[in-house]
Design an enzyme around this catalytic site. Sequence first.
Site, mmCIF file in Angstrom:
data_model
loop_
_atom_site.group_PDB
_atom_site.id
_atom_site.type_symbol
_atom_site.label_atom_id
_atom_site.label_comp_id
_atom_site.label_asym_id
_atom_site.label_seq_id
_atom_site.Cartn_x
_atom_site.Cartn_y
_atom_site.Cartn_z
ATOM 1 N N GLN A 90 2.967 1.168 -4.609
ATOM 2 C CA GLN A 90 3.654 0.945 -3.343
ATOM 3 C C GLN A 90 4.250 -0.448 -3.271
ATOM 4 O O GLN A 90 5.431 -0.634 -3.526
ATOM 5 C CB GLN A 90 2.737 1.254 -2.164
ATOM 6 C CG GLN A 90 1.312 0.752 -2.254
ATOM 7 C CD GLN A 90 0.428 1.356 -1.188
ATOM 8 O OE1 GLN A 90 0.415 2.574 -0.965
ATOM 9 N NE2 GLN A 90 -0.327 0.499 -0.517
ATOM 10 N N ASP A 91 3.464 -1.485 -2.939
ATOM 11 C CA ASP A 91 4.021 -2.830 -2.924
ATOM 12 C C ASP A 91 3.029 -3.789 -3.559
ATOM 13 O O ASP A 91 1.884 -3.433 -3.827
ATOM 14 C CB ASP A 91 4.423 -3.259 -1.508
ATOM 15 C CG ASP A 91 3.270 -3.286 -0.526
ATOM 16 O OD1 ASP A 91 2.184 -2.771 -0.858
ATOM 17 O OD2 ASP A 91 3.453 -3.815 0.581
ATOM 18 N N PRO A 92 3.438 -5.036 -3.846
ATOM 19 C CA PRO A 92 2.571 -5.961 -4.585
ATOM 20 C C PRO A 92 1.333 -6.364 -3.789
ATOM 21 O O PRO A 92 1.283 -6.244 -2.561
ATOM 22 C CB PRO A 92 3.482 -7.174 -4.831
ATOM 23 C CG PRO A 92 4.881 -6.687 -4.615
ATOM 24 C CD PRO A 92 4.780 -5.605 -3.595
ATOM 25 N N GLY A 160 2.775 -4.087 3.020
ATOM 26 C CA GLY A 160 3.833 -3.248 3.585
ATOM 27 C C GLY A 160 4.882 -3.994 4.369
ATOM 28 O O GLY A 160 5.792 -3.367 4.935
#
EC number: 3.2.2.27
Length: 250
Positions: A90-92, A160
Amino acid sequence: MALKQWMLANIADNKGSLLTPDEQARVFCLSADWIRFLSLPDHDTVLLRDTVAAVEGARQLEMVYPAPEHVHRWSYLCPPEQVRVVIVGQDPYCDGSASGLAFGTLAGRPPPPSLNNVFRELARTVDGFQRPASGCLDAWARRGVLLLNTVFTVVHGQPGSHRHLGWQTLSNHVIRRLSERREHLVFMLWGADAHTCEYLIDRRRHLVLKSCHPSPRNTTRAFVGNDHFILANAYLDTHYRETMDWRLCG
């Protein structure tokens, strides 16, 4: 609100100044190999320029991870023609350990809880796997495992936080192009964000494996026990007569 005001004041209409491939590589910090492979359409180039500008603006106002030179390390460590497996996240990580590879950390940083669950599944299913002390996954990338987030940046402490900036223009295009231009890849989609990318992949040409996100906060389903690494190696052995070495140095 401060970021929105910066974007309105600083992101100009880019439609009249399209970028050459060399300029795309420089502006987007992507490897030349991936720029050639992606053949970004003009519309996507415009959208991606706006995303890059928005991230640059965010960096002036708050701490953003990963560091600019690390955002697209995946593109330098794993050339498109060498990809065998694509792991979509999804994201870092938002604590400063993000390395530009989905689920991976900078060298010397301990594995976060999500990656520890990945290592638990590997220890369960891969002979000879020893859980490493570091969360660095660079070795996987160099062997052909593309570790791709759907969103490439994040604000410190705010998971997010950059979902709305448009990074999906790039991540979706990477997945779509790999599906179209390569054959017999394994796509591992971990978590709800990754599952939204399934429509981009031609299941007649590739193996798609779906699972919940490995985060220990996921209480509805268990990541450990999904057998993804066993299934991936069986598929690779069938089509390439070779398997992925999932081991990592301690």
